[in-house]
Design a protein around this motif. Structure first.
Motif, PDB file in Angstrom:
ATOM      1  N   VAL A 235      -3.657   2.410  -6.508  1.00 33.21           N
ATOM      2  CA  VAL A 235      -4.089   3.775  -6.215  1.00 33.21           C
ATOM      3  C   VAL A 235      -3.158   4.804  -6.879  1.00 33.21           C
ATOM      4  O   VAL A 235      -3.613   5.799  -7.440  1.00 33.21           O
ATOM      5  CB  VAL A 235      -4.213   4.023  -4.691  1.00 33.21           C
ATOM      6  CG1 VAL A 235      -2.902   3.837  -3.970  1.00 33.21           C
ATOM      7  CG2 VAL A 235      -4.738   5.424  -4.428  1.00 33.21           C
ATOM      8  N   TYR A 236      -1.860   4.526  -6.867  1.00 35.11           N
ATOM      9  CA  TYR A 236      -0.937   5.451  -7.514  1.00 35.11           C
ATOM     10  C   TYR A 236      -1.101   5.425  -9.027  1.00 35.11           C
ATOM     11  O   TYR A 236      -0.967   6.433  -9.705  1.00 35.11           O
ATOM     12  CB  TYR A 236       0.513   5.123  -7.129  1.00 35.11           C
ATOM     13  CG  TYR A 236       0.817   5.526  -5.722  1.00 35.11           C
ATOM     14  CD1 TYR A 236       1.023   6.868  -5.401  1.00 35.11           C
ATOM     15  CD2 TYR A 236       0.860   4.590  -4.708  1.00 35.11           C
ATOM     16  CE1 TYR A 236       1.280   7.253  -4.106  1.00 35.11           C
ATOM     17  CE2 TYR A 236       1.111   4.966  -3.402  1.00 35.11           C
ATOM     18  CZ  TYR A 236       1.321   6.297  -3.104  1.00 35.11           C
ATOM     19  OH  TYR A 236       1.559   6.682  -1.815  1.00 35.11           O
ATOM     20  N   TYR A 237      -1.395   4.235  -9.529  1.00 36.43           N
ATOM     21  CA  TYR A 237      -1.587   4.071 -10.967  1.00 36.43           C
ATOM     22  C   TYR A 237      -2.701   4.990 -11.474  1.00 36.43           C
ATOM     23  O   TYR A 237      -2.565   5.633 -12.518  1.00 36.43           O
ATOM     24  CB  TYR A 237      -1.935   2.602 -11.233  1.00 36.43           C
ATOM     25  CG  TYR A 237      -2.014   2.200 -12.676  1.00 36.43           C
ATOM     26  CD1 TYR A 237      -0.858   1.980 -13.419  1.00 36.43           C
ATOM     27  CD2 TYR A 237      -3.246   2.025 -13.300  1.00 36.43           C
ATOM     28  CE1 TYR A 237      -0.923   1.590 -14.739  1.00 36.43           C
ATOM     29  CE2 TYR A 237      -3.324   1.634 -14.625  1.00 36.43           C
ATOM     30  CZ  TYR A 237      -2.161   1.417 -15.342  1.00 36.43           C
ATOM     31  OH  TYR A 237      -2.233   1.035 -16.650  1.00 36.43           O
ATOM     32  N   VAL A 238      -3.779   5.055 -10.714  1.00 34.19           N
ATOM     33  CA  VAL A 238      -4.921   5.885 -11.108  1.00 34.19           C
ATOM     34  C   VAL A 238      -4.647   7.366 -10.832  1.00 34.19           C
ATOM     35  O   VAL A 238      -4.885   8.227 -11.685  1.00 34.19           O
ATOM     36  CB  VAL A 238      -6.211   5.427 -10.389  1.00 34.19           C
ATOM     37  CG1 VAL A 238      -7.364   6.370 -10.691  1.00 34.19           C
ATOM     38  CG2 VAL A 238      -6.579   3.998 -10.817  1.00 34.19           C
ATOM     39  N   GLN A 239      -4.099   7.644  -9.661  1.00 35.68           N
ATOM     40  CA  GLN A 239      -3.821   9.047  -9.325  1.00 35.68           C
ATOM     41  C   GLN A 239      -2.787   9.651 -10.278  1.00 35.68           C
ATOM     42  O   GLN A 239      -2.829  10.841 -10.588  1.00 35.68           O
ATOM     43  CB  GLN A 239      -3.322   9.149  -7.879  1.00 35.68           C
ATOM     44  CG  GLN A 239      -4.406   8.934  -6.851  1.00 35.68           C
ATOM     45  CD  GLN A 239      -3.899   9.111  -5.432  1.00 35.68           C
ATOM     46  OE1 GLN A 239      -2.834   8.604  -5.087  1.00 35.68           O
ATOM     47  NE2 GLN A 239      -4.643   9.814  -4.604  1.00 35.68           N
ATOM     48  N   TYR A 240      -1.886   8.813 -10.722  1.00 34.86           N
ATOM     49  CA  TYR A 240      -0.822   9.256 -11.621  1.00 34.86           C
ATOM     50  C   TYR A 240      -1.389   9.832 -12.924  1.00 34.86           C
ATOM     51  O   TYR A 240      -0.837  10.773 -13.490  1.00 34.86           O
ATOM     52  CB  TYR A 240       0.104   8.068 -11.902  1.00 34.86           C
ATOM     53  CG  TYR A 240       1.387   8.393 -12.632  1.00 34.86           C
ATOM     54  CD1 TYR A 240       2.096   9.563 -12.382  1.00 34.86           C
ATOM     55  CD2 TYR A 240       1.907   7.506 -13.573  1.00 34.86           C
ATOM     56  CE1 TYR A 240       3.276   9.829 -13.051  1.00 34.86           C
ATOM     57  CE2 TYR A 240       3.086   7.770 -14.239  1.00 34.86           C
ATOM     58  CZ  TYR A 240       3.766   8.942 -13.976  1.00 34.86           C
ATOM     59  OH  TYR A 240       4.932   9.201 -14.636  1.00 34.86           O
TER      60      TYR A 240
ATOM     61  N   ALA B 224       0.830  -1.216   0.000  1.00 38.67           N
ATOM     62  CA  ALA B 224       0.000   0.000   0.000  1.00 38.67           C
ATOM     63  C   ALA B 224       0.861   1.262   0.000  1.00 38.67           C
ATOM     64  O   ALA B 224       0.431   2.316  -0.451  1.00 38.67           O
ATOM     65  CB  ALA B 224      -0.929  -0.003   1.210  1.00 38.67           C
ATOM     66  N   LYS B 225       2.090   1.139   0.504  1.00 43.77           N
ATOM     67  CA  LYS B 225       2.974   2.305   0.553  1.00 43.77           C
ATOM     68  C   LYS B 225       3.838   2.412  -0.694  1.00 43.77           C
ATOM     69  O   LYS B 225       4.437   3.453  -0.954  1.00 43.77           O
ATOM     70  CB  LYS B 225       3.894   2.201   1.779  1.00 43.77           C
ATOM     71  CG  LYS B 225       3.221   2.591   3.065  1.00 43.77           C
ATOM     72  CD  LYS B 225       4.221   2.721   4.198  1.00 43.77           C
ATOM     73  CE  LYS B 225       4.820   1.360   4.547  1.00 43.77           C
ATOM     74  NZ  LYS B 225       5.690   1.441   5.734  1.00 43.77           N
ATOM     75  N   GLN B 226       3.925   1.315  -1.434  1.00 40.79           N
ATOM     76  CA  GLN B 226       4.814   1.284  -2.586  1.00 40.79           C
ATOM     77  C   GLN B 226       4.375   2.257  -3.664  1.00 40.79           C
ATOM     78  O   GLN B 226       3.203   2.373  -3.980  1.00 40.79           O
ATOM     79  CB  GLN B 226       4.802  -0.124  -3.179  1.00 40.79           C
ATOM     80  CG  GLN B 226       6.139  -0.808  -3.118  1.00 40.79           C
ATOM     81  CD  GLN B 226       6.014  -2.250  -3.548  1.00 40.79           C
ATOM     82  OE1 GLN B 226       5.491  -2.522  -4.623  1.00 40.79           O
ATOM     83  NE2 GLN B 226       6.454  -3.156  -2.710  1.00 40.79           N
ATOM     84  N   LYS B 227       5.326   2.944  -4.227  1.00 38.07           N
ATOM     85  CA  LYS B 227       4.984   3.886  -5.290  1.00 38.07           C
ATOM     86  C   LYS B 227       5.341   3.302  -6.640  1.00 38.07           C
ATOM     87  O   LYS B 227       6.160   3.843  -7.381  1.00 38.07           O
ATOM     88  CB  LYS B 227       5.694   5.213  -5.021  1.00 38.07           C
ATOM     89  CG  LYS B 227       5.219   5.810  -3.715  1.00 38.07           C
ATOM     90  CD  LYS B 227       5.805   7.144  -3.396  1.00 38.07           C
ATOM     91  CE  LYS B 227       5.121   7.687  -2.141  1.00 38.07           C
ATOM     92  NZ  LYS B 227       5.666   8.968  -1.723  1.00 38.07           N
ATOM     93  N   THR B 228       4.733   2.188  -6.935  1.00 41.22           N
ATOM     94  CA  THR B 228       4.961   1.521  -8.219  1.00 41.22           C
ATOM     95  C   THR B 228       3.616   1.113  -8.808  1.00 41.22           C
ATOM     96  O   THR B 228       2.578   1.299  -8.186  1.00 41.22           O
ATOM     97  CB  THR B 228       5.795   0.239  -8.055  1.00 41.22           C
ATOM     98  OG1 THR B 228       4.982  -0.732  -7.385  1.00 41.22           O
ATOM     99  CG2 THR B 228       7.040   0.494  -7.232  1.00 41.22           C
ATOM    100  N   ASN B 229       3.673   0.528  -9.978  1.00 43.09           N
ATOM    101  CA  ASN B 229       2.413   0.133 -10.616  1.00 43.09           C
ATOM    102  C   ASN B 229       1.797  -1.106  -9.967  1.00 43.09           C
ATOM    103  O   ASN B 229       0.737  -1.549 -10.363  1.00 43.09           O
ATOM    104  CB  ASN B 229       2.591  -0.059 -12.119  1.00 43.09           C
ATOM    105  CG  ASN B 229       3.567  -1.160 -12.432  1.00 43.09           C
ATOM    106  OD1 ASN B 229       4.275  -1.643 -11.544  1.00 43.09           O
ATOM    107  ND2 ASN B 229       3.634  -1.560 -13.688  1.00 43.09           N
ATOM    108  N   ASP B 230       2.483  -1.684  -8.965  1.00 45.39           N
ATOM    109  CA  ASP B 230       1.859  -2.764  -8.186  1.00 45.39           C
ATOM    110  C   ASP B 230       0.741  -2.193  -7.323  1.00 45.39           C
ATOM    111  O   ASP B 230      -0.143  -2.905  -6.878  1.00 45.39           O
ATOM    112  CB  ASP B 230       2.875  -3.410  -7.235  1.00 45.39           C
ATOM    113  CG  ASP B 230       3.962  -4.135  -7.996  1.00 45.39           C
ATOM    114  OD1 ASP B 230       3.837  -4.243  -9.229  1.00 45.39           O
ATOM    115  OD2 ASP B 230       4.927  -4.576  -7.357  1.00 45.39           O
TER     116      ASP B 230
END
Length: 556
Positions: free
Chosen positions: A431-436, A422-428
């Motif tokens: 949430v980051y994938y969408v926010q990106y 959940a903390k990882q900033k990768t495409n795994d």
RNA sequence: GCGCCUGUAGCUCAGUCGGAUAGAGCAACGGCCUUCUAAGCCGUGGGUCGCAGGUUCGAAUCCUGCCAGGCGUACCA
């Protein structure tokens, strides 16, 4: 677009019937849908197949007749074909998609909303954790699901109220008071035996300490009942305040906090039992009062008043649900933990016995959260008072990641929640994938303003012929076009994960487009049209994330 | 025993009111940054949809039976 094609088919059937070509003007249970494979067109209908019996004609023959009578006043369709057992496939003209894009762009923040719910009044009751300890991760999932379901229902045109039911009466509150009082006695120097059925967590000691700070050793002189009651009141109030704060930090708000005790204070529990007794639904047996839930589908009757004269939790629940309907809600939705599923038949029975329809009561059963850290399970034992609280998780991974991950599964599936992931900033990390997507587009818009002097997005740019013809561009528009239906379906089925999956699909389509085509193209006309396209994508992402209670960042 | 939920690729899961050749991510392997954020993209392989029947033009989807796992089955809350 789907609605327009649907209308075209309906009028084609009517026209064919008027011309004497078809036996009936009915369309049966036909659907217009987006085919799985692109070679089957942009939209397809099964009307010829479902009406074969009705028309007493072969499906493919019906399809031919319909196409002969099809009219396309807006010139949307490039071509049609009859395929397989009798599907009619429609291929939409690229220019027609550009017009759709313009509509979406103009709808802006309102895009995705609909009147599908027709103002039906619905109450969503969720979390409702007992004020005997802090919220844990499982409550977090229930909170995210309940809050999002409420958001989605509101967006789909339902009138929604969110409520938290506070179990501030009965035995568990007394146990809480007893637990605190025992710890208090320890602080005062007395050696006490701390029973297993009392609350074990460290927060009980903190509460006891607060009592000591306020009252000194004075409670030791008091009558024990009175002391326990004082402890219970302070503990419940303090814990509830903590719960409110945790939920606020999690982005969850309620329209109303409803006290169980108030049901007793206002005589509603007694009134409910009296009413059911008068109607012969509650009866006496072996010194207790029983409710005939088995007449309404439950496996056996249930006790509402014990032979010691005390009411059960079920009794106050009956009163509570009666009170909900009395407030005018047409439908009541309860979000419960999956371990309460055995309670559904009796609650449904109680609702029906109280004069409502079964379908006016729905339960969303939220399944277990398995908390993990880097693939390893995190030990959680409520009995030993060792559990990871919602507040801990929000502090560690952030509110956005927590909410989003809670909504990446159907709520009836157990969920593995990995704190490291959940903390990882990768495409795994979805949430980051969408926010990106949102941040990337924000960056493009900044660049357009600063370096290209395009400060405002011009809707009419997309109307020019030849500017939005890339397959990936049409793909994005088609996906966005489906958003209102996704929201409406998610509302009707109470399945918030549909919105989450939609966002991941749209994000994937955008990232692919972004890598293949330059938005700020050398050709100004194309660049302006693409700018409008991506601005619209950004808006739809923001709208979707908004429903999930997740922020849409300008920068990452 | 009874009830509810679940069973889809090695793993985690989607799959619209029953539609056409069942999808995605991860993991594995191979590529893509002098160009708008590589927190990204492109490509390759991988399936008795738990099993067996039934319903029909058509079933992962609906019905029946069975198998496996989870949960529940209090005069608890």
């Amino acid at each position: 677009m789907k609605t327009k094609i649907y209308q075209m088919i309906v009028s084609a059937v009517a026209r064919a019937h008027a011309a004497g070509a078809l036996a009936s003007a009915e369309t049966g249970d036909m659907v217009v849908e987006i085919p799985k494979t692109e070679s089957h067109g942009d939209l397809a209908t099964n009307v010829a197949m479902v009406s074969a019996r009705l028309q007493r004609m072969a499906p493919r023959r019906i399809a031919e007749l319909l196409l002969a009578h099809l009219q396309d006043p807006e010139n949307l369709v490039a071509r049609t074909e009859i395929a397989g057992p009798g599907f009619i496939n429609f291929f939409i003209r690229p220019e027609a998609w550009a017009a759709v894009l313009r509509d979406i762009h103009l709808a802006g923040e309102g895009f995705g909303r609909s009147q599908a719910g027709r103002g039906e009044r619905i109450q969503v009751e969720f979390v409702s954790a007992n004020p005997t300890g802090p919220l844990h991760v499982g409550h977090g999932r229930g909170a995210a699901v309940g809050d999002t379901v409420a958001n989605i229902l509101a967006a789909a045109g339902y009138e929604v109220q969110r409520e938290y039911y506070i179990n501030d009466s009965g035995r568990q509150i007394r146990t809480l008071g007893r637990s605190v009082f025992l710890r208090y006695q320890e602080i005062c120097g007395r050696t006490v035996e701390f029973p297993e059925d009392c609350y074990q967590g460290d927060y009980i000691r903190d509460l006891a300490d607060q009592m000591y700070q306020t009252h000194g050793a004075a409670l030791m002189e008091k009558d024990e009942e009175a002391a326990v009651a004082l402890c219970a009141r302070h503990a419940a109030d303090t814990i509830l305040a903590g719960i409110r704060k945790d939920l606020e930090d999690f982005g969850v708000r309620f329209d109303r906090w409803f006290s169980e005790q108030s049901l007793y204070d206002e005589g509603r529990v007694e009134a409910a039992i009296d009413d059911l007794t008068r109607r012969g639904i509650v009866y006496e047996k072996e010194g207790a009062q029983w409710c005939r839930t088995s007449d309404y589908g439950d496996e056996k009757d249930r006790v509402v008043v014990r032979n010691n004269g005390l009411t059960t939790y079920f009794a106050s629940d009956i009163a509570y649900h009666q009170e909900k309907y009395a407030r005018g809600f047409e439908r009541v939705i309860d979000v419960w933990g999956a371990d309460h599923h055995g309670y559904i038949p009796r609650m449904t029975a109680a609702v029906e016995a109280s004069g409502r329809r079964r379908d006016q009561f729905q339960v969303i059963l939220v399944h277990l959260v398995n908390l993990m850290r880097a693939g390893q399970p995190v030990a959680m034992s409520t009995r030993a008072g060792e559990f990871v609280t919602l507040a801990d998780v929000v502090t560690e991974v952030g509110r956005d990641a927590a909410r989003f991950i809670f909504l990446t599964r159907h709520y009836e599936s157990p969920l593995d929640f990995d704190l490291e992931l959940a903390k990882q900033k990768t495409n795994d990390n979805p949430v980051y994938y969408v926010q990106y997507v949102h941040a990337r587009i924000a960056s493009i818009l900044r660049k357009a303003a600063d370096e290209y002097g395009i400060g405002t997005v011009d809707v009419e740019a997309v109307a020019k012929p030849g500017v939005l013809e890339q397959a990936e561009e049409i793909q994005l528009i088609k996906l966005m076009n489906g958003f209102p239906e996704v929201v409406a379906t998610a509302a009707a089925s109470l399945e918030p994960h549909r919105v989450t999956f939609f966002l991941m699909d749209l994000a994937a389509a955008f990232h692919a487009y972004y890598n293949r085509h330059r938005v700020l193209a050398e050709d100004q006309a194309i660049g302006r049209a693409r700018l409008c396209l991506v601005r619209t994508v950004q808006q739809v992402i923001a709208n979707g994330l908004g429903l999930l209670g997740v922020t849409a960042p300008e920068q990452m």
